[in-house]
Design an enzyme around this catalytic site. Structure first.
Site, PDB file in Angstrom:
ATOM      1  N   ASP A 286     -22.437  -3.777  -8.002  1.00 53.89           N
ATOM      2  CA  ASP A 286     -21.289  -2.910  -8.333  1.00 53.89           C
ATOM      3  C   ASP A 286     -21.790  -1.743  -9.174  1.00 53.89           C
ATOM      4  O   ASP A 286     -22.859  -1.818  -9.795  1.00 53.89           O
ATOM      5  CB  ASP A 286     -20.220  -3.689  -9.113  1.00 53.89           C
ATOM      6  CG  ASP A 286     -18.987  -2.833  -9.407  1.00 53.89           C
ATOM      7  OD1 ASP A 286     -18.549  -2.090  -8.505  1.00 53.89           O
ATOM      8  OD2 ASP A 286     -18.466  -2.892 -10.527  1.00 53.89           O
ATOM      9  N   SER A 287     -20.982  -0.694  -9.216  1.00 54.34           N
ATOM     10  CA  SER A 287     -21.323   0.450 -10.061  1.00 54.34           C
ATOM     11  C   SER A 287     -21.366   0.025 -11.530  1.00 54.34           C
ATOM     12  O   SER A 287     -22.100   0.609 -12.325  1.00 54.34           O
ATOM     13  CB  SER A 287     -20.277   1.542  -9.881  1.00 54.34           C
ATOM     14  OG  SER A 287     -18.999   1.030 -10.192  1.00 54.34           O
TER      15      SER A 287
ATOM     16  N   CYS B   9     -18.088  -3.495  -4.594  1.00 53.99           N
ATOM     17  CA  CYS B   9     -17.538  -2.244  -5.104  1.00 53.99           C
ATOM     18  C   CYS B   9     -16.897  -1.553  -3.909  1.00 53.99           C
ATOM     19  O   CYS B   9     -17.556  -1.339  -2.885  1.00 53.99           O
ATOM     20  CB  CYS B   9     -18.684  -1.399  -5.660  1.00 53.99           C
ATOM     21  SG  CYS B   9     -18.213   0.257  -6.173  1.00 53.99           S
TER      22      CYS B   9
ATOM     23  N   GLU C 260     -13.033  -0.147 -18.619  1.00 47.11           N
ATOM     24  CA  GLU C 260     -14.387  -0.050 -19.183  1.00 47.11           C
ATOM     25  C   GLU C 260     -14.352   0.134 -20.704  1.00 47.11           C
ATOM     26  O   GLU C 260     -15.302  -0.206 -21.389  1.00 47.11           O
ATOM     27  CB  GLU C 260     -15.165   1.099 -18.527  1.00 47.11           C
ATOM     28  CG  GLU C 260     -15.412   0.896 -17.037  1.00 47.11           C
ATOM     29  CD  GLU C 260     -16.817   0.421 -16.694  1.00 47.11           C
ATOM     30  OE1 GLU C 260     -17.753   0.719 -17.434  1.00 47.11           O
ATOM     31  OE2 GLU C 260     -16.958  -0.272 -15.665  1.00 47.11           O
TER      32      GLU C 260
ATOM     33  N   CYS D 175      -9.889  -1.979  -5.983  1.00 41.60           N
ATOM     34  CA  CYS D 175     -10.976  -1.592  -6.888  1.00 41.60           C
ATOM     35  C   CYS D 175     -11.243  -2.816  -7.736  1.00 41.60           C
ATOM     36  O   CYS D 175     -10.302  -3.445  -8.252  1.00 41.60           O
ATOM     37  CB  CYS D 175     -10.553  -0.420  -7.762  1.00 41.60           C
ATOM     38  SG  CYS D 175     -11.736  -0.093  -9.086  1.00 41.60           S
TER      39      CYS D 175
ATOM     40  N   HIS E  53     -12.291  -3.363 -10.575  1.00 38.28           N
ATOM     41  CA  HIS E  53     -11.914  -3.344 -11.999  1.00 38.28           C
ATOM     42  C   HIS E  53     -10.452  -3.729 -12.227  1.00 38.28           C
ATOM     43  O   HIS E  53     -10.089  -4.180 -13.311  1.00 38.28           O
ATOM     44  CB  HIS E  53     -12.085  -1.942 -12.585  1.00 38.28           C
ATOM     45  CG  HIS E  53     -13.490  -1.574 -12.917  1.00 38.28           C
ATOM     46  ND1 HIS E  53     -14.441  -1.368 -11.959  1.00 38.28           N
ATOM     47  CD2 HIS E  53     -14.095  -1.355 -14.104  1.00 38.28           C
ATOM     48  CE1 HIS E  53     -15.580  -1.030 -12.545  1.00 38.28           C
ATOM     49  NE2 HIS E  53     -15.395  -1.020 -13.846  1.00 38.28           N
TER      50      HIS E  53
END
Ligand code: DGL
Length: 273
Positions: free
Chosen positions: A8-9, A71, A156, A190, A192
């Site tokens: 993942d990023s 991702c 984040e 997504c 996240h």
């Protein structure tokens, strides 16, 4: 060691890893987060492809036989090119899989109104990948997309459960439901976004399903390994899980506990061109 690679990023893929490990705890896993260059959501096609390819090279070099791009942005922008143009030079039996197809496959049973919404990064929305995949598998489903560019930064920065998050959670939910009031299923496209679930439920009208994709990705991997016993055989089964990050190991550990609720064994690496 031939761990299953999970890329993942940043941290989002940990929500996918968590579901995969719950279902298949016997395998070894190697997670790579390109935290130093995240978020990917607003980068161009060329950059996301280049970064993702470097990550895939690294994971193959470290013994992975199978890699999951956990991702959506990388799955939307880089997967097809990597599968078609790059995979051959890594060896005939290596595989890279994404997470959009497994999510789309599950949709059929999730919506009654046949109107669904995709919440994702700008990159995933601009790529139209969900629309294209859904049109192939379920042509009767009407798809509406909404980019939620502030949601990844909220997660984040550990602001996903604070009063400050309310405005932006509500804003994108209102925007998508204004575009199509018949939506009965919202896909969190997504990795996240599952951390925002509690907030999302506060602002969503009753009767709308909000679907994180981890469960479907884990099910799909399960099926894949059943259908490809040679691959299942080649992946090593020591039950371990290691983490690589392009940012500082300390920072990764700190943030990863938000997603994993456990200490992690992490190494800082540099991805080369
Ligand atoms: N986790 C990525 C995804 O699923 C988004 C994060 C990013 O923008 O890098 O699309």
């Amino acid at each position: 060691m031939h761990p299953i690679g999970i890329f993942d990023s940043g941290y989002g893929g940990l929500t996918i890893l968590h579901q995969i490990r719950q279902r298949q705890p016997q395998y070894d896993y190697l997670y790579l987060g390109d935290n130093a260059r995240a978020p990917y959501g607003s980068h161009s096609f060329e950059i996301v492809y280049q970064y993702t390819l470097q990550a895939v090279e690294e994971l193959f070099a470290r013994g992975c036989e199978l890699i999951i791009l956990a991702c959506n942005t990388a799955s939307a922008k880089a997967l097809r090119t990597i599968q078609q143009s790059d995979l051959k030079r890594f060896g005939p039996d290596k595989r890279v899989l994404g997470i959009i197809h497994p999510t789309v496959e599950a949709l059929d049973n999730l919506t009654t109104s046949r109107h669904i919404g995709i919440l994702a990064t700008q990159g995933t929305i601009n790529s139209n990948s969900y629309e294209i995949e859904i049109a192939k598998l379920h042509p009767d489903i009407k798809v509406t997309g909404q980019a939620c560019p502030l949601w990844v930064p909220l997660v984040e920065n550990n602001e996903f459960d604070t009063p400050g998050a309310d405005y932006f959670v509500q804003k994108y939910l209102n925007a998508i439901l204004e575009k199509d009031a018949r939506i009965d299923t919202l896909i969190l496209a997504c990795t996240h976004y599952p951390l925002l679930l509690k907030k999302i439920h506060e602002f969503i009208p009753p009767g709308i399903n909000v679907i994180p994709q981890g469960k479907y990705v884990a099910e799909s991997l399960d099926n894949y390994l059943r259908r490809h016993p040679d691959m299942a055989e080649r992946c090593s089964k020591g039950g371990s899980c290691k983490f690589l990050t392009t940012e500082s190991a300390e920072k990764f550990c700190e943030n990863a506990t938000l997603f994993m609720r456990q200490a992690v064994d992490v190494e800082k690496i540099t991805l080369h061109h």
